[in-house]
Motif scaffolding. Structure first.
Motif: not given
Length: 160
Positions: A23-27
């Motif tokens: 559920x967490x945006x990341x790169x």
């Protein structure tokens, strides 16, 4: 040390503190900064986790880290963003926690950080604990504490 009654009430909500990794945006550390800028802009977060190809936590990247690389003498230069990797500008010196985590430690760390990355023993990113989620729990305690506990003031020396 946290009062036992407060710790008990916080522990009751502890499972809600964790926002799962999916559920967490990341790169990824090997993404170019132009891609990271798009991600940060779309999700409207100031800072997001950086992972490697095996979803191991590597650091954090913020919008300000990207804009710092664009600063020229007289103007912003976005042309370099497709040549610089996230790993070249990300922050790597930040606290992380492991689940199960110590609530008192989390409280201390969230004073200076809006969220904490949660990693497993092998370094895999499992999610984040946010100041917002913890504050929601503290708000609940502030409103419900006296429904579960009797509070009695202790006389001070001045009152005697």
């Amino acid at each position: 040390m946290i009062a036992k009654s407060i710790e008990k009430m916080l522990s009751e909500n502890q499972e809600h503190f964790l926002i799962p990794a999916e559920m967490v945006a990341n790169v990824q550390e090997n993404n170019f900064l132009d891609h990271a800028l798009l991600v940060l802009t779309k999700v409207r977060y100031a800072k997001i986790p950086v992972l490697d190809n095996d979803y191991k936590f590597k650091g954090l990247l913020s919008l300000s880290m990207i804009t710092e690389t664009m600063l020229g003498l007289d103007e912003l230069d976005v042309s370099k963003l497709h040549e610089i990797y996230v790993k070249d500008v990300m922050e790597t010196d930040m606290p992380t926690i492991q689940d199960p985590y110590d609530i008192e430690n989390v409280l201390h760390l969230l004073v200076d950080h809006p969220f904490l990355s949660v990693v497993s023993n092998d370094g895999s990113f499992t999610g984040i604990v946010t100041r917002r989620e913890l504050m929601k729990s503290l708000n609940h305690i502030a409103h419900e504490f006296e429904k579960d506990y009797t509070v009695q003031a202790i006389e001070t020396k001045e009152e005697k």
